[in-house]
Design a protein around this motif. Sequence first.
Motif, PDB file in Angstrom:
ATOM      1  N   ILE A 157       4.345  13.319  16.300  1.00 34.82           N
ATOM      2  CA  ILE A 157       5.131  14.558  16.238  1.00 34.82           C
ATOM      3  C   ILE A 157       5.482  14.983  17.659  1.00 34.82           C
ATOM      4  CG2 ILE A 157       5.218  16.931  15.390  1.00 34.82           C
ATOM      5  CD1 ILE A 157       2.837  16.143  13.485  1.00 34.82           C
ATOM      6  N   ASN A 158       6.757  15.034  17.955  1.00 35.70           N
ATOM      7  CA  ASN A 158       7.147  15.276  19.338  1.00 35.70           C
ATOM      8  C   ASN A 158       8.567  15.819  19.397  1.00 35.70           C
ATOM      9  OD1 ASN A 158       6.961  15.285  22.119  1.00 35.70           O
ATOM     10  ND2 ASN A 158       7.315  13.094  22.366  1.00 35.70           N
ATOM     11  N   VAL A 159       8.701  17.009  20.016  1.00 36.21           N
ATOM     12  CA  VAL A 159      10.035  17.547  20.243  1.00 36.21           C
ATOM     13  C   VAL A 159      10.445  17.172  21.659  1.00 36.21           C
ATOM     14  CG1 VAL A 159      11.465  19.612  20.393  1.00 36.21           C
ATOM     15  CG2 VAL A 159       9.647  19.484  18.670  1.00 36.21           C
ATOM     16  N   VAL A 160      11.565  16.443  21.770  1.00 32.20           N
ATOM     17  CA  VAL A 160      12.104  16.078  23.075  1.00 32.20           C
ATOM     18  C   VAL A 160      13.524  16.626  23.124  1.00 32.20           C
ATOM     19  CG1 VAL A 160      12.650  14.205  24.668  1.00 32.20           C
ATOM     20  CG2 VAL A 160      10.756  13.929  23.045  1.00 32.20           C
ATOM     21  N   GLY A 161      13.734  17.611  23.973  1.00 33.18           N
ATOM     22  CA  GLY A 161      15.052  18.243  24.049  1.00 33.18           C
ATOM     23  C   GLY A 161      15.394  18.856  22.704  1.00 33.18           C
ATOM     24  N   ASN A 162      16.532  18.489  22.147  1.00 34.67           N
ATOM     25  CA  ASN A 162      16.934  19.068  20.863  1.00 34.67           C
ATOM     26  C   ASN A 162      16.627  18.130  19.700  1.00 34.67           C
ATOM     27  OD1 ASN A 162      18.834  17.159  21.455  1.00 34.67           O
ATOM     28  ND2 ASN A 162      20.549  18.326  20.587  1.00 34.67           N
TER      29      ASN A 162
ATOM     30  N   LEU B 279       0.782  -1.248   0.000  1.00 34.63           N
ATOM     31  CA  LEU B 279       0.000   0.000   0.000  1.00 34.63           C
ATOM     32  C   LEU B 279       0.804   1.284   0.000  1.00 34.63           C
ATOM     33  CD1 LEU B 279      -2.748  -1.090   2.549  1.00 34.63           C
ATOM     34  CD2 LEU B 279      -2.825  -1.223   0.053  1.00 34.63           C
ATOM     35  N   MET B 280       1.705   1.420   0.979  1.00 33.13           N
ATOM     36  CA  MET B 280       2.442   2.669   1.152  1.00 33.13           C
ATOM     37  C   MET B 280       3.800   2.378   1.791  1.00 33.13           C
ATOM     38  SD  MET B 280      -0.514   5.170   2.867  1.00 33.13           S
ATOM     39  CE  MET B 280       0.020   6.748   2.187  1.00 33.13           C
ATOM     40  N   HIS B 281       4.718   3.332   1.636  1.00 33.09           N
ATOM     41  CA  HIS B 281       5.939   3.336   2.438  1.00 33.09           C
ATOM     42  C   HIS B 281       5.629   4.010   3.779  1.00 33.09           C
ATOM     43  CE1 HIS B 281       8.238   2.378  -1.176  1.00 33.09           C
ATOM     44  NE2 HIS B 281       7.926   3.513  -1.761  1.00 33.09           N
ATOM     45  N   GLN B 282       6.507   3.790   4.752  1.00 26.36           N
ATOM     46  CA  GLN B 282       6.349   4.477   6.027  1.00 26.36           C
ATOM     47  C   GLN B 282       7.727   4.952   6.473  1.00 26.36           C
ATOM     48  OE1 GLN B 282       7.452   3.645   9.200  1.00 26.36           O
ATOM     49  NE2 GLN B 282       5.973   4.459  10.642  1.00 26.36           N
ATOM     50  N   HIS B 283       7.795   6.189   6.984  1.00 28.05           N
ATOM     51  CA  HIS B 283       9.081   6.784   7.379  1.00 28.05           C
ATOM     52  C   HIS B 283       9.102   7.113   8.867  1.00 28.05           C
ATOM     53  CE1 HIS B 283       9.644   8.611   3.055  1.00 28.05           C
ATOM     54  NE2 HIS B 283       9.726   7.298   3.059  1.00 28.05           N
ATOM     55  N   ASN B 284      10.197   6.806   9.516  1.00 28.99           N
ATOM     56  CA  ASN B 284      10.412   7.139  10.925  1.00 28.99           C
ATOM     57  C   ASN B 284      11.551   8.145  10.974  1.00 28.99           C
ATOM     58  OD1 ASN B 284       8.631   4.886  12.148  1.00 28.99           O
ATOM     59  ND2 ASN B 284       9.896   3.917  10.567  1.00 28.99           N
ATOM     60  N   ILE B 285      11.238   9.375  11.379  1.00 28.02           N
ATOM     61  CA  ILE B 285      12.179  10.477  11.175  1.00 28.02           C
ATOM     62  C   ILE B 285      12.577  11.109  12.504  1.00 28.02           C
ATOM     63  CG2 ILE B 285      12.523  12.665   9.964  1.00 28.02           C
ATOM     64  CD1 ILE B 285      10.351  11.644   7.962  1.00 28.02           C
ATOM     65  N   MET B 286      13.891  11.324  12.644  1.00 24.22           N
ATOM     66  CA  MET B 286      14.456  11.947  13.839  1.00 24.22           C
ATOM     67  C   MET B 286      15.277  13.140  13.383  1.00 24.22           C
ATOM     68  SD  MET B 286      15.594   8.226  15.269  1.00 24.22           S
ATOM     69  CE  MET B 286      15.181   7.473  13.676  1.00 24.22           C
ATOM     70  N   VAL B 287      14.890  14.339  13.819  1.00 28.18           N
ATOM     71  CA  VAL B 287      15.561  15.551  13.356  1.00 28.18           C
ATOM     72  C   VAL B 287      16.236  16.226  14.541  1.00 28.18           C
ATOM     73  CG1 VAL B 287      15.280  17.717  12.088  1.00 28.18           C
ATOM     74  CG2 VAL B 287      13.669  15.831  11.688  1.00 28.18           C
ATOM     75  N   GLU B 288      17.563  16.231  14.523  1.00 29.79           N
ATOM     76  CA  GLU B 288      18.293  16.970  15.563  1.00 29.79           C
ATOM     77  C   GLU B 288      18.279  18.443  15.199  1.00 29.79           C
ATOM     78  OE1 GLU B 288      22.156  15.962  17.839  1.00 29.79           O
ATOM     79  OE2 GLU B 288      22.121  14.698  16.052  1.00 29.79           O
ATOM     80  N   ILE B 289      17.937  19.295  16.155  1.00 35.30           N
ATOM     81  CA  ILE B 289      17.820  20.720  15.854  1.00 35.30           C
ATOM     82  C   ILE B 289      18.674  21.550  16.813  1.00 35.30           C
ATOM     83  CG2 ILE B 289      15.586  20.710  14.675  1.00 35.30           C
ATOM     84  CD1 ILE B 289      14.157  20.944  17.227  1.00 35.30           C
ATOM     85  N   ASN B 290      19.163  22.673  16.289  1.00 33.86           N
ATOM     86  CA  ASN B 290      20.048  23.528  17.094  1.00 33.86           C
ATOM     87  C   ASN B 290      19.298  24.571  17.913  1.00 33.86           C
ATOM     88  OD1 ASN B 290      22.630  22.503  16.304  1.00 33.86           O
ATOM     89  ND2 ASN B 290      22.331  23.467  14.287  1.00 33.86           N
ATOM     90  N   ASN B 291      18.069  24.902  17.479  1.00 36.44           N
ATOM     91  CA  ASN B 291      17.318  25.950  18.204  1.00 36.44           C
ATOM     92  C   ASN B 291      16.179  25.338  19.005  1.00 36.44           C
ATOM     93  OD1 ASN B 291      15.920  25.173  15.892  1.00 36.44           O
ATOM     94  ND2 ASN B 291      15.011  27.193  15.562  1.00 36.44           N
ATOM     95  N   GLU B 292      15.482  26.182  19.772  1.00 39.28           N
ATOM     96  CA  GLU B 292      14.358  25.690  20.568  1.00 39.28           C
ATOM     97  C   GLU B 292      13.073  25.817  19.771  1.00 39.28           C
ATOM     98  OE1 GLU B 292      13.866  26.383  24.565  1.00 39.28           O
ATOM     99  OE2 GLU B 292      15.897  25.654  24.993  1.00 39.28           O
ATOM    100  N   VAL B 293      12.418  24.716  19.566  1.00 38.54           N
ATOM    101  CA  VAL B 293      11.154  24.713  18.816  1.00 38.54           C
ATOM    102  C   VAL B 293      10.127  23.931  19.625  1.00 38.54           C
ATOM    103  CG1 VAL B 293      10.055  24.150  16.605  1.00 38.54           C
ATOM    104  CG2 VAL B 293      12.485  24.685  16.667  1.00 38.54           C
ATOM    105  N   GLU B 294       8.888  24.421  19.634  1.00 36.67           N
ATOM    106  CA  GLU B 294       7.813  23.715  20.322  1.00 36.67           C
ATOM    107  C   GLU B 294       7.164  22.710  19.374  1.00 36.67           C
ATOM    108  OE1 GLU B 294       6.685  24.312  23.527  1.00 36.67           O
ATOM    109  OE2 GLU B 294       8.349  25.739  23.811  1.00 36.67           O
ATOM    110  N   THR B 295       6.685  21.611  19.932  1.00 32.01           N
ATOM    111  CA  THR B 295       5.979  20.609  19.134  1.00 32.01           C
ATOM    112  C   THR B 295       4.835  21.263  18.354  1.00 32.01           C
ATOM    113  OG1 THR B 295       6.517  18.863  20.715  1.00 32.01           O
ATOM    114  CG2 THR B 295       4.639  18.462  19.256  1.00 32.01           C
ATOM    115  N   GLN B 296       4.107  22.179  19.028  1.00 36.73           N
ATOM    116  CA  GLN B 296       2.942  22.792  18.385  1.00 36.73           C
ATOM    117  C   GLN B 296       3.334  23.633  17.161  1.00 36.73           C
ATOM    118  OE1 GLN B 296      -0.175  21.847  19.271  1.00 36.73           O
ATOM    119  NE2 GLN B 296      -0.724  22.868  17.352  1.00 36.73           N
ATOM    120  N   GLU B 297       4.505  24.255  17.198  1.00 37.51           N
ATOM    121  CA  GLU B 297       4.965  25.030  16.026  1.00 37.51           C
ATOM    122  C   GLU B 297       5.163  24.118  14.820  1.00 37.51           C
ATOM    123  OE1 GLU B 297       8.228  28.080  16.697  1.00 37.51           O
ATOM    124  OE2 GLU B 297       8.265  27.048  18.641  1.00 37.51           O
TER     125      GLU B 297
END
Lengths: 338, 338
Positions: free
Chosen positions: B287-292, B219-237
Motif C-alpha cells: 500500500i503506497n501513495v506516490v504523487g497522485n 489457491l487464490m487470485h492476486q490483484h495488482n491495483i493502481m488508483v489515480e486520485i484527484n485529491n491528496e491522500v496519505e498512505t496511512q489514511e
Amino acid sequence: MKSVAINGYGTIGKRVADAVAAQDDMKVIGVSKTRPNYESRTAVEEKGYDLYIGIPERADQFKEAGIEIAGTVEDMIQEADVVVDCTPGTIGPQNLEMYKKAGVKAIYQGGEDHELTGLSFNAISNYDDSYGKDYTRVVSCNTTGLTRTLSTIDPIADIKKVRAVMVRRGSDPSEVKKGPINSIVPNPPKVPSHHGPDVKTVMEGIDVTTMALLVPTTLMHQHNIMVEINNEVETQEIIDALEKRSRVLVVDASEGLGSTAELMEYAKELGRNRNDLYEIPVWRESINVVGNELYYMQAVHQESDVVPENIDAIRALLEMESDNEKSIAKTNKAMGIL
Amino acid sequence: MKSVAINGYGTIGKRVADAVAAQDDMKVIGVSKTRPNYESRTAVEEKGYDLYIGIPERADQFKEAGIEIAGTVEDMIQEADVVVDCTPGTIGPQNLEMYKKAGVKAIYQGGEDHELTGLSFNAISNYDDSYGKDYTRVVSCNTTGLTRTLSTIDPIADIKKVRAVMVRRGSDPSEVKKGPINSIVPNPPKVPSHHGPDVKTVMEGIDVTTMALLVPTTLMHQHNIMVEINNEVETQEIIDALEKRSRVLVVDASEGLGSTAELMEYAKELGRNRNDLYEIPVWRESINVVGNELYYMQAVHQESDVVPENIDAIRALLEMESDNEKSIAKTNKAMGIL
C-alpha cells in the motif's frame, strides 16, 4: 577478430559463448566454471571451449572428473579484449578489480547494480553511450523486454507515464531447489518495484512504475503494460512499429500462441539453439489504444533475450561498429533472429 | 426464520449452504445436485441437508449409490422464500423461468451476465439497490475483491481512474482436468478484460480498466491495483480505512504472509470451515501513495469471498434487514469473519 572471455558459464554465460562463436568478427577464447558439473563437461567435450576455473584450489576436482582445464580465470582474461561477466550477482564487484588490474574491458549482467559500472546498455535505446567505454552492464531480462518495446513505441507515442505489472517465472527450468509450486508471491511486496528505475538507466527521462510478482512457472516472464500517451496514436500504428522492429515479435493468440508454453514450443519449431526465443513476443490481440492509453501484453524468455544484447555490447565497447542498427542486424543474422 | 434453497451444491453452493445454516434468521430447506458424487453423499450424510435432484431421470443413480433424495428441484423451490442459484453459468437463464413460475425470489452468481437480473450485488457498495427486489446477482469473486477495497477507498480518495492486473488461479483445487501446469496464459488476450465493466455494475460511475491472465496455481487470485486520485491522500489514511473495514484484512508479508500459500495456511490456523478465507487480504507493504497514485496488492480466495455476500443478498431481497452494515455484522459474527 576480437577475443572474448566468458567468466561464468551458467544460464546466460553458456548462451553468450555460443552467440559469440556464431559471429564472424569475434571468437571465444575461454569460458570459466567453479565446479566440474555437466556444464563444465559439455563446454569442453561438446562445444570445444577452453575451460578455465574460477577457484584454482579446485583443479583436482576437475582432474578427478576427467574434465580438462586450460588454467585459471586470471590466465583467461590476459588474452581477452573483453570479458563478459556472467558470474552470480555478488561476485561481480570483486571481479571488477581483477579486470582493472589486467587492463581488460568488461560487460556485466543485470544482476549487478547500475552503480557498479555507472553505465547500462540496451542495443536499441542507448548503444552509443557505451561506445568505446571500458565497462558497461546489459540490463536484466525484464528491463530488456520493457525497453525493447517501449523504445519502439517512444518515437510515435508521446509517452506520459508507463505502468507495468510483471508476472515473473518463479525459477529457471533447471533450478530444482526453487519454487513456488502452487502460490502467487508478491516479489517484492513493496510497490513500486526496482524494475521501473532500472528502465530509466537505459531510457533517460521516461516515467515508469512497476509492480512484480512470482508465479509457479519456469518458462517465461509475462508483462502487462499500460502506457499513458499525450498525443493521438492509432492501434495500427503501434502494431506496425512493433512488427518492423527486430527482436520484437507480434504474435497471435488465435494462431495457437496464446500462452508462454506455446511460445516456447514455437521456438522449438524455429529450430533455435537450446530452444531459445531471443525476441520479445507481444500478443497482437492485447495491443489496444483506448483514449489516451495504450495497453499491451508481452512475454520475456528470461534465459535468452539478453544474449544478443551482450554481442552488441561487445561491439560497442571495442568500437567494432559505430552504428547500433548495423550491429543489431549483424548479430541477428548470425543468430537466426527474426 | 426464512427458508433458503441452494440450487447447485458445488464449490460455491456447499459453502453458501453452511453459511446459511450458521445464521439464526434463516435455514437451509434443501440443496440440489445432478450427480451422486462425494458432495451429494456428504451433503446428506455429514451435513444432514435434504438433497433434491436437478435431473429427475437420474433418481435411480442416486438410489443405486445409496444416497437418499427428498425430491426434485421443482419440489424444493416450492417451500423456499429464496433460491440461491449456484448452478454452472449456462443453466441459470433456464432456471429463471422456473423460479418465476414458482413465484420464488432468486440470487445468482457472477458466472451469469448482469443482464440476466439487471441488478448486481455487493454488500458494501450497493446493498440498497437489491432491497426488496425479486432477483439479484452476487458479482464474481474477482469483482467482489476489487469492489470491497475500492469502495473502502472511495470515500477518502477522489478516484480518477483505476487500473488493475488480475493474476488468476488456473483452476480450483479440485479441478483435476484443468491447467495450466507450467505456463502463463493471457486470459483474455484481448485488453481490457470484462472485469472492469463488471465492477461498474456495483460501483456506478467508476472508471476501471482491467487486464487478466491465468497462472499455474489453484489457491487464490492476486490483484495488482493502481488508483489515480484527484485529491491528496496519505498512505496511512488508506491503511487505516482498510484496517477498519470488515471483510478486508491488512496483512504483513514480513509476518510470514508473503504469498497466497501462506494466506491459505493462515486460514487453517484460524480454524475456518473448509480453510476458507472470506476476507480480502491486502499486503500492507504494497500500500503506497506516490504523487497522485495509490498502489496496492491483494489476494482473493475465489472459493469463498462471495459466500458472506450471498447471505447479505438474502437479507436484502427478503427485506430482513434494511441496514447493510447491520446485515454484514450479523453475517460476519455467525461465520467468524474478522
